[in-house]
Design an enzyme around this catalytic site. Sequence first.
Site, short mmCIF file in Angstrom:
data_model
loop_
_atom_site.label_atom_id
_atom_site.label_comp_id
_atom_site.label_asym_id
_atom_site.label_seq_id
_atom_site.Cartn_x
_atom_site.Cartn_y
_atom_site.Cartn_z
N ASN A 76 0.64 -1.11 0.02
CA ASN A 76 -0.15 0.08 0.06
C ASN A 76 0.94 1.15 0.02
O ASN A 76 1.95 1.32 0.41
CB ASN A 76 -0.90 0.11 1.12
CG ASN A 76 -1.66 1.30 1.22
OD1 ASN A 76 -2.50 1.76 0.48
ND2 ASN A 76 -1.99 1.61 2.55
N HIS A 113 0.74 5.10 1.65
CA HIS A 113 0.00 6.14 2.55
C HIS A 113 0.56 7.25 2.70
O HIS A 113 1.82 7.40 2.65
CB HIS A 113 0.00 5.22 3.78
CG HIS A 113 -0.84 6.17 4.72
ND1 HIS A 113 -2.04 6.20 5.08
CD2 HIS A 113 -0.26 7.01 5.90
CE1 HIS A 113 -2.65 7.05 5.69
NE2 HIS A 113 -1.57 7.50 6.49
N SER A 147 4.62 7.02 2.58
CA SER A 147 5.29 5.57 2.91
C SER A 147 4.70 4.36 2.02
O SER A 147 3.41 4.36 1.75
CB SER A 147 5.16 5.47 4.25
OG SER A 147 5.33 6.51 5.22
N ASP A 184 -2.59 0.63 8.31
CA ASP A 184 -1.33 1.57 7.93
C ASP A 184 -0.32 1.35 8.93
O ASP A 184 0.68 2.04 9.27
CB ASP A 184 -1.82 3.12 8.04
CG ASP A 184 -2.69 3.45 7.08
OD1 ASP A 184 -2.83 2.80 5.80
OD2 ASP A 184 -3.64 4.28 7.39
C1 GRF Z 1 -3.28 8.69 -2.58
O1 GRF Z 1 -2.90 9.87 -1.85
C2 GRF Z 1 -2.84 7.61 -1.79
O2 GRF Z 1 -1.62 7.78 -0.89
C3 GRF Z 1 -4.01 7.47 -0.75
O3 GRF Z 1 -4.85 7.60 -1.56
C4 GRF Z 1 -4.74 8.49 -2.53
C5 GRF Z 1 -5.19 7.89 -4.02
O4 GRF Z 1 -4.84 8.82 -5.09
N1 GRF Z 1 -3.86 6.02 -0.21
P1 GRF Z 1 -4.80 8.39 -6.68
O5 GRF Z 1 -6.18 7.48 -6.76
O6 GRF Z 1 -3.65 7.61 -6.70
O7 GRF Z 1 -4.97 9.63 -7.47
#
Ligand code: GRF
Length: 224
Positions: free
Chosen positions: A112, A114, A141, A150
């Site tokens: 993932n 985050h 991260s 997370d």
């Molecule tokens: C990103 O900020 C990611 O870190 C978080 O959700 C957002 C997704 O944005 N988990 P995208 O769909 O990749 O534009």
Amino acid sequence: MPTTHRPGLVVLISGLGRNLQAIIHAHQQGRLPAELRAVICNRRDAQGAQFARNAGIPTRILPAEKGENRDEYDTRLAALIDEYQPDIIALAGFMRILSSGFVQQFSGKLVNIHPSLLPRYRGLDAHRKVIANGDPRHGASVHFVTEDLDAGPVLLQGSIEVAAGETPEGLAEKLMRKVETRIYPQALTWIASGRASLREGRIEFDGQALEAPIHEDCTEKTVE
Ligand code: GRF
């Protein structure tokens, strides 16, 4: 000639898909040694799903059904993922909390991104909290997913300076542009090439236990 095994990758999204676009871009440029087998999206209207289709990637939409609980949804999601037999499952803005059973089933494969310097600011609203607390730096991260939200082991972090007068929206945009779209393809490349993996709950990098996340200062960086 020996064939080199390219691990299968499935990407899960819910929204704009800017991380997905960066992953596709890295893949098209030959930087990410994986087979991009499918994109799975839980929302019919997600822009990211349209982008994936346009890029010619098998794209599946799996909305939650009315009255369905988390375990029921995750069982359907797992069955759909299994059709593609992926070695890596990248969550890229997939806005659902995953059940323990699901995480256990795909343990070691789930990754993932985050938008915070974990362990700071798990959960939602990280950009606003960074500004409210006057943090000098913000970051993102890439971590392996464990049952706690997370909280899985972090492989790679990237950070930027927080400028005076920054807004949460402006900071989120800058983080996406300079950090997220840079470090996610990088981390997935390390995993796909076998340099990084999760072994017994710990990250191994180049054959050694990784004591602390790898960190990149992205303040001056622009994404290729
Ligand atoms: C990103 O900020 C990611 O870190 C978080 O959700 C957002 C997704 O944005 N988990 P995208 O769909 O990749 O534009």
